[in-house]
Write an enzyme that holds these catalytic residues in place. Structure first.
Site, mmCIF file in Angstrom:
data_model
loop_
_atom_site.group_PDB
_atom_site.id
_atom_site.type_symbol
_atom_site.label_atom_id
_atom_site.label_comp_id
_atom_site.label_asym_id
_atom_site.label_seq_id
_atom_site.Cartn_x
_atom_site.Cartn_y
_atom_site.Cartn_z
ATOM 1 N N GLU A 314 0.569 -1.378 -0.109
ATOM 2 C CA GLU A 314 0.146 0.028 0.432
ATOM 3 C C GLU A 314 0.678 1.474 -0.477
ATOM 4 O OE1 GLU A 314 -4.569 0.620 1.415
ATOM 5 O OE2 GLU A 314 -2.876 0.904 3.279
ATOM 6 N N HIS A 335 6.178 -26.285 1.170
ATOM 7 C CA HIS A 335 5.659 -28.177 0.613
ATOM 8 C C HIS A 335 4.737 -27.289 0.139
ATOM 9 C CE1 HIS A 335 7.662 -30.945 4.022
ATOM 10 N NE2 HIS A 335 7.586 -29.737 4.216
ATOM 11 N N LYS A 449 -14.163 2.412 -2.025
ATOM 12 C CA LYS A 449 -14.850 2.608 -1.299
ATOM 13 C C LYS A 449 -15.794 3.364 -2.161
ATOM 14 C CE LYS A 449 -11.041 2.781 2.152
ATOM 15 N NZ LYS A 449 -10.064 4.151 2.978
#
Length: 459
Positions: A314, A335, A449
């Protein structure tokens, strides 16, 4: 203050760091610092990994740029940094936070922390260190109807406190969490519900601050000059830490050591954060290493890796610039991800965080019917196995010519966590300055937003 290549030993050493003599000098210089951690970068250099590493000629201008960015940081040129850099030496707020923490521990068995992004990740990362007998903490940072319903349906509200964190006081996810949590608490406790909530938010008018004031919650001011992803050393991280029984003074002291090392002319013989920024951006520029993988070998550092990912992404991802952070965890991701890391595209830099874990944990005892194929495990502790795994992963990455730096952390404790927080915040701020972006805003996410609000209003 001025930062010159002759004044800072680290910059001198970078000119010869590709040589054994340079690495030996750097190692000795680092040993004169407070040993919260050591950063090792030779696995990112061409003398170690060949064409996939940085040459001295390529690294030198990146170091020069990092030096200039560090100077700007120390001289107060970078707008938005001063408030963050003041936190490590701040102490006058800790007694008040300790008092609130003591009250909450005396009244409640569980604390639920409501917040998202930087309002939660730092607190979650530091409280991963809390002792087993500490107050139970639950961080509810994602918004999901099933999760919220399960949480509230299973909560004993009489023994539960809530910490609500939103810098703006209007974050939609946090407001939704708070509104349903308060309603559920009030339905059970009536007028006593208000005393179960503590709110941290900016000292400006906002929906959260208004409701907290009207309802009589305890309100703490979020420092308006400190963005959420840089707020772990503020009350946003220090209050959960105090509630979890951690020494907040030690957290900030560890951060202060790193800050002094980076910016203080009397102690700045090496500059690991600036060197880290130079390495990361140098590899992105010259080797197209557009991903930055952080892989600690300790469960307690898994939340730290999540915190780092938000911080780096960010802060730097603007205007087509930045690199993509990736979190991994050892040994488990050996793994799942390691095959790609070793044999896939060489487009990553790896940061391995190694801990001094040998000898810790249960011993794997010998037994009569033990198959010969597992004899190498017998007589070793769980810590011995993990120590061997982290060393093996680091050296295997380097052997496969993957740019790899590693941090050795003698002890995972409050001071070393504070030091690591400060290192990566400084590294991020320096990298942002080098890229010419503002580390402290996030303009692109505002569009999403606004669209979300429009969709809800038009339902």
């Amino acid at each position: 203050m001025t930062f010159t290549t002759t004044k800072l030993l680290c910059w001198v050493l970078i000119r010869v760091v590709a040589t054994k003599e340079g690495l030996d000098l750097l190692d000795k210089a680092v040993h004169r610092m407070p040993v919260h951690y050591k950063q090792h970068i030779d696995g990112c250099l061409s003398d170690t990994i060949g064409e996939h590493g940085l040459s001295e000629v390529e690294l030198a201008p990146m170091v020069d740029a990092a030096e200039k960015a560090t100077s700007d940081l120390g001289n107060g040129v970078i707008q938005g940094a001063a408030e963050i850099l003041a936190l490590p030496t701040q102490r006058d707020d800790l007694a008040h936070l300790d008092a609130i923490a003591e009250e909450m521990r005396s009244r409640f068995e569980t604390l639920i922390v409501l917040g998202t992004g930087g309002s939660s990740l730092g607190g979650r990362a530091i409280t991963a260190l809390r002792p087993d007998n500490a107050m139970k903490l639950q961080f509810v940072d994602n918004l999901d109807p099933a999760t919220m319903s399960g949480l509230l349906d299973g909560t004993d509200f009489s023994r539960t406190g809530f910490l609500v964190v939103s810098k703006s006081g209007a974050t939609s996810e946090t407001m939704a969490q708070y509104l349903v949590s308060f309603a559920a608490t009030q339905a059970t406790l009536g007028g006593d519900a208000s005393s179960h909530f503590v709110v941290i938010t900016d000292p400006f008018d906002s929906p959260l601050r208004h409701l907290a004031s009207v309802r009589g919650h305890t309100i703490l001011d979020h420092d308006p000059g400190v963005g959420g992803r840089f707020s772990v050393l503020s009350n946003v991280g220090m209050l959960p830490a105090a509630i979890g029984g951690l020494n907040t003074n030690e957290v900030r002291s560890g951060a202060a050591d790193v800050l002094e090392q980076a910016l203080g002319s009397s102690a700045a013989e090496t500059c690991p954060s600036a060197l880290g920024a130079a390495i990361c951006l140098g590899l992105a520029r010259h080797r197209d290493a557009r991903m930055s993988v952080l892989m600690p070998y300790a469960d307690t550092l898994e939340p730290f890796a999540a915190w780092y990912c938000q911080l780096w992404a960010e802060s730097l991802g603007k205007g087509g610039k930045g690199t993509t952070p990736v979190r991994a965890l050892g040994p488990v991701d050996q793994h799942s991800q390691l095959q790609l890391y070793l044999d896939g595209p060489k487009d990553k830099i790896f940061t391995i965080v190694e801990t001094a874990i040998s000898g810790e944990g249960h011993e794997i005892s010998d037994f009569e019917e033990a198959p010969a194929s597992i004899e190498y495990l017998l007589g070793n502790s769980i810590g011995d196995l993990v120590a061997a795994q982290q060393l093996a992963t680091r050296n295997t990455l380097i052997e496969h010519k993957c740019p790899t730096r590693f941090f050795s952390v003698p002890r995972i404790e409050e001071s070393s966590m504070g030091a690591l927080f400060m290192h990566f915040m400084l590294e991020t701020m320096i990298a942002a300055r080098m890229l010419g972006v503002d580390a402290f805003n996030q303009p692109a996410v505002e569009d999403g937003k606004a669209r979300m609000r429009t969709y809800l209003e038009n339902r």
